[in-house]
Design a protein around this motif. Structure first.
Motif, PDB file in Angstrom:
ATOM      1  N   VAL A 186       0.858  -1.183   0.000  1.00 51.81           N
ATOM      2  CA  VAL A 186       0.000   0.000   0.000  1.00 51.81           C
ATOM      3  C   VAL A 186       0.895   1.233   0.000  1.00 51.81           C
ATOM      4  CG1 VAL A 186      -1.904   1.208   1.096  1.00 51.81           C
ATOM      5  CG2 VAL A 186      -1.681  -1.271   1.377  1.00 51.81           C
ATOM      6  N   ALA A 187       0.738   2.089  -1.012  1.00 57.64           N
ATOM      7  CA  ALA A 187       1.554   3.299  -1.133  1.00 57.64           C
ATOM      8  C   ALA A 187       0.672   4.531  -0.981  1.00 57.64           C
ATOM      9  CB  ALA A 187       2.265   3.329  -2.477  1.00 57.64           C
ATOM     10  N   PHE A 188       1.292   5.627  -0.543  1.00 59.95           N
ATOM     11  CA  PHE A 188       0.574   6.884  -0.344  1.00 59.95           C
ATOM     12  C   PHE A 188       1.281   8.007  -1.080  1.00 59.95           C
ATOM     13  CE2 PHE A 188      -0.486   4.184   3.185  1.00 59.95           C
ATOM     14  CZ  PHE A 188      -1.846   4.394   3.373  1.00 59.95           C
ATOM     15  N   ILE A 189       0.478   8.850  -1.729  1.00 55.29           N
ATOM     16  CA  ILE A 189       0.980  10.069  -2.351  1.00 55.29           C
ATOM     17  C   ILE A 189      -0.058  11.161  -2.112  1.00 55.29           C
ATOM     18  CG2 ILE A 189      -0.017   9.494  -4.617  1.00 55.29           C
ATOM     19  CD1 ILE A 189       2.429  10.891  -5.883  1.00 55.29           C
ATOM     20  N   ASP A 190       0.409  12.393  -1.858  1.00 55.43           N
ATOM     21  CA  ASP A 190      -0.515  13.494  -1.596  1.00 55.43           C
ATOM     22  C   ASP A 190      -1.139  13.995  -2.891  1.00 55.43           C
ATOM     23  OD1 ASP A 190       0.115  13.322   1.054  1.00 55.43           O
ATOM     24  OD2 ASP A 190       1.422  15.086   1.083  1.00 55.43           O
ATOM     25  N   PRO A 207      20.760   4.570  17.503  1.00 58.80           N
ATOM     26  CA  PRO A 207      19.868   3.677  18.264  1.00 58.80           C
ATOM     27  C   PRO A 207      18.535   4.307  18.656  1.00 58.80           C
ATOM     28  CG  PRO A 207      22.132   3.490  19.061  1.00 58.80           C
ATOM     29  CD  PRO A 207      22.115   4.626  18.096  1.00 58.80           C
ATOM     30  N   ASP A 208      18.511   5.635  18.853  1.00 56.16           N
ATOM     31  CA  ASP A 208      17.268   6.291  19.272  1.00 56.16           C
ATOM     32  C   ASP A 208      16.475   6.833  18.082  1.00 56.16           C
ATOM     33  OD1 ASP A 208      19.119   8.250  18.615  1.00 56.16           O
ATOM     34  OD2 ASP A 208      18.364   9.683  20.107  1.00 56.16           O
ATOM     35  N   GLU A 209      16.827   6.414  16.855  1.00 53.83           N
ATOM     36  CA  GLU A 209      16.179   6.919  15.654  1.00 53.83           C
ATOM     37  C   GLU A 209      15.577   5.779  14.836  1.00 53.83           C
ATOM     38  OE1 GLU A 209      19.001  10.741  14.450  1.00 53.83           O
ATOM     39  OE2 GLU A 209      19.559   8.726  13.777  1.00 53.83           O
ATOM     40  N   VAL A 210      14.702   6.173  13.902  1.00 48.19           N
ATOM     41  CA  VAL A 210      14.205   5.264  12.867  1.00 48.19           C
ATOM     42  C   VAL A 210      14.288   6.018  11.542  1.00 48.19           C
ATOM     43  CG1 VAL A 210      12.642   4.021  14.413  1.00 48.19           C
ATOM     44  CG2 VAL A 210      11.809   6.030  13.162  1.00 48.19           C
ATOM     45  N   PRO A 211      14.248   5.308  10.405  1.00 48.23           N
ATOM     46  CA  PRO A 211      14.197   6.006   9.122  1.00 48.23           C
ATOM     47  C   PRO A 211      12.942   6.857   9.027  1.00 48.23           C
ATOM     48  CG  PRO A 211      14.777   3.704   8.809  1.00 48.23           C
ATOM     49  CD  PRO A 211      14.342   3.845  10.235  1.00 48.23           C
ATOM     50  N   LYS A 212      13.090   8.079   8.541  1.00 47.90           N
ATOM     51  CA  LYS A 212      11.949   8.973   8.403  1.00 47.90           C
ATOM     52  C   LYS A 212      11.149   8.610   7.161  1.00 47.90           C
ATOM     53  CE  LYS A 212      10.683  13.874   7.884  1.00 47.90           C
ATOM     54  NZ  LYS A 212       9.650  13.868   8.940  1.00 47.90           N
ATOM     55  N   LEU A 213       9.835   8.510   7.324  1.00 48.02           N
ATOM     56  CA  LEU A 213       8.933   8.282   6.204  1.00 48.02           C
ATOM     57  C   LEU A 213       8.397   9.624   5.715  1.00 48.02           C
ATOM     58  CD1 LEU A 213       6.878   5.293   7.658  1.00 48.02           C
ATOM     59  CD2 LEU A 213       8.499   5.174   5.754  1.00 48.02           C
ATOM     60  N   HIS A 214       8.426   9.832   4.408  1.00 46.21           N
ATOM     61  CA  HIS A 214       7.868  11.054   3.832  1.00 46.21           C
ATOM     62  C   HIS A 214       6.412  10.780   3.463  1.00 46.21           C
ATOM     63  CE1 HIS A 214      11.901  12.366   4.007  1.00 46.21           C
ATOM     64  NE2 HIS A 214      12.323  11.633   2.994  1.00 46.21           N
ATOM     65  N   GLY A 215       5.497  11.520   4.074  1.00 41.09           N
ATOM     66  CA  GLY A 215       4.075  11.224   3.933  1.00 41.09           C
ATOM     67  C   GLY A 215       3.567  11.229   2.516  1.00 41.09           C
ATOM     68  N   THR A 216       4.198  11.991   1.651  1.00 41.86           N
ATOM     69  CA  THR A 216       3.760  12.050   0.259  1.00 41.86           C
ATOM     70  C   THR A 216       4.474  11.039  -0.627  1.00 41.86           C
ATOM     71  OG1 THR A 216       3.297  13.579  -1.569  1.00 41.86           O
ATOM     72  CG2 THR A 216       5.450  13.792  -0.493  1.00 41.86           C
ATOM     73  N   ASN A 217       5.282  10.172  -0.021  1.00 41.43           N
ATOM     74  CA  ASN A 217       6.024   9.168  -0.786  1.00 41.43           C
ATOM     75  C   ASN A 217       6.416   8.034   0.151  1.00 41.43           C
ATOM     76  OD1 ASN A 217       7.494   7.753  -2.663  1.00 41.43           O
ATOM     77  ND2 ASN A 217       9.144   9.229  -2.851  1.00 41.43           N
ATOM     78  N   MET A 218       5.475   7.165   0.449  1.00 47.11           N
ATOM     79  CA  MET A 218       5.761   6.060   1.365  1.00 47.11           C
ATOM     80  C   MET A 218       4.889   4.862   1.021  1.00 47.11           C
ATOM     81  SD  MET A 218       3.940   7.535   4.838  1.00 47.11           S
ATOM     82  CE  MET A 218       2.231   8.063   4.825  1.00 47.11           C
TER      83      MET A 218
END
Length: 404
Positions: free
Chosen positions: A84-88, A149-160
């Motif tokens: 499932v992909a999302f684009i704005d 360790p305290d981070e995760v990859p950032k998801l871009h809401g218009t491309n995920m």
């Protein structure tokens, strides 16, 4: 249907029917037969989607209130694809976006993915490979730099994109986030559950930052309530021990942002005061707001591909700026015939280049023969016409087939 992965593209739209129409045109030109498109929209968006050339192939669902997380969950519930992909609605994918996303998920270890987001000039990177921490603070990841360790990859809401089965097990978007930080909350939840996220350089989206109820076309904020509310909920959920410090930083950051806009005469002192009041009202609301994550039920509808056959190879034409009217008419005719098209228009100047997917449905690059396209290049560049066109064609199309 074979065992090949299939993509359900979800587009959420509210108050921007013209932008949605452009987005759907770009989506319809994607070079894949393995994608379906689900539109979750308000009444104006639904009307535009029904009238689109591919309207009969779209799955159209009504929004239930102004909540992007709830709208995205509606899209997930209707998704018949494995991915499932999302684009704005104010963004457009490059033609190879869908296949690049699907290729990334051929690795069974990948649960989620994101890719580059190109900014308003159509060339420069708006968002790229980034990380985000439990306080919602993000940072760019230079080549070779790793997630802390305290981070995760950032998801871009218009491309995920996500594996649907993972969302079914862990839940979709938290509807407490009506707008802002919704994808970051999900990224942290997936990370804490041990799921991997990939950054896919070939899955490229162009983002326009169109006007909305929260901002003007030139990105001047109209209201900061949702930013305040979502930030308060996010910090309560993921960094409760840093809540006070996080909210103080939020207010300071937003005040700095507004002062910068005021110096550019985009805001008055009264505007700033009202915006800061809306931010504090949102913080108060978010301090008591409860989040809600529901398990996603299995989809009971059949997969409905947007296309049964690949679109033709990208058509290409170029010329001097004074031929723009003729070349655009030519592009309009090609689009009407189902031929994706790119137009390059040059002027004998050092003007910087811009790329856009036009409302008419073709890609258009405009700029000076001697000006830079890549902003890292020299301000003035010595080019001959044919060599410049060849260089831009190579930059734009990469591995995509083109027809001259």
């Amino acid at each position: 249907m074979s065992d090949a992965l299939r993509l359900s593209v979800v587009v959420v739209s509210a108050g921007r029917p013209r932008a949605l129409d452009r987005c759907l045109t770009a989506v319809s030109q994607m070079r894949t037969t393995r994608a379906e498109v689900i539109v979750v929209a308000d009444s104006d968006g639904m009307a535009v989607a029904r009238q689109h050339d591919y309207g009969a192939r779209l799955t159209l669902l009504a929004q239930e209130g102004a909540n992007i997380s709830a709208a995205r969950n509606i899209g997930i519930a209707a998704a018949a694809g494995e991915i499932v992909a999302f684009i704005d609605d104010d963004a457009v994918p490059e033609p190879d976006w869908a296949e690049a996303m699907l290729a990334g998920f051929e690795n069974p270890a990948i649960a989620a993915a994101t890719g580059p987001v190109i900014g308003r000039n159509g060339i420069s990177l708006q968002w790229g490979r980034m990380a985000v921490d439990v306080q919602g603070q993000d940072r760019w990841l230079p080549a070779g730099d790793q997630i802390r360790p305290d981070e995760v990859p950032k998801l871009h809401g218009t491309n995920m994109a996500f594996r649907r089965e993972i969302l079914s097990r862990t839940g979709g978007f938290d509807t407490g986030f009506a707008f802002f930080l919704d994808e970051t909350d999900l990224a942290l939840r997936l990370g804490s559950a041990g799921f991997a996220t990939a950054y896919l350089p070939g899955a490229v989206v162009h983002h326009g930052f169109a006007a909305s109820a929260r901002r003007t076309e030139d990105r001047v904020p109209l209201d900061l309530f949702d930013i305040g509310a979502s930030s308060a909920l996010f910090l309560r959920k993921h960094a409760p021990d840093s809540l006070a410090a996080g909210l103080a930083r939020l207010e300071a950051d937003q005040r700095t942002r507004l002062l910068r806009l005021a110096r550019r005469r985009k805001l008055t002192a009264q505007d700033m005061r009202k915006l800061m009041e809306s931010l504090r009202a949102g913080i108060a609301d978010g301090g008591a707001r409860q989040g809600s994550v529901s398990i996603v039920a299995p989809c009971r509808r059949s997969f409905q591909p947007l296309r049964d056959a690949m679109p033709p190879a990208m058509g290409f034409t170029n010329g001097w700026w004074f031929s723009a009217h003729h070349l655009r008419l030519q592009a309009e005719k090609r689009i009407a015939d189902g031929q994706p098209t790119t137009v390059i228009l040059l002027a004998p100047t050092p003007r910087k280049h811009r790329v856009e997917f036009t409302q008419g449905g073709w890609w258009e690059q405009r700029g000076g023969l001697f000006g830079p396209s890549d902003r890292a290049g020299a301000r003035i560049q010595p080019w001959r016409y044919r060599a410049r066109v060849a260089a831009e064609v190579a930059r734009i199309f990469r591995e995509m087939p083109i027809a001259f």
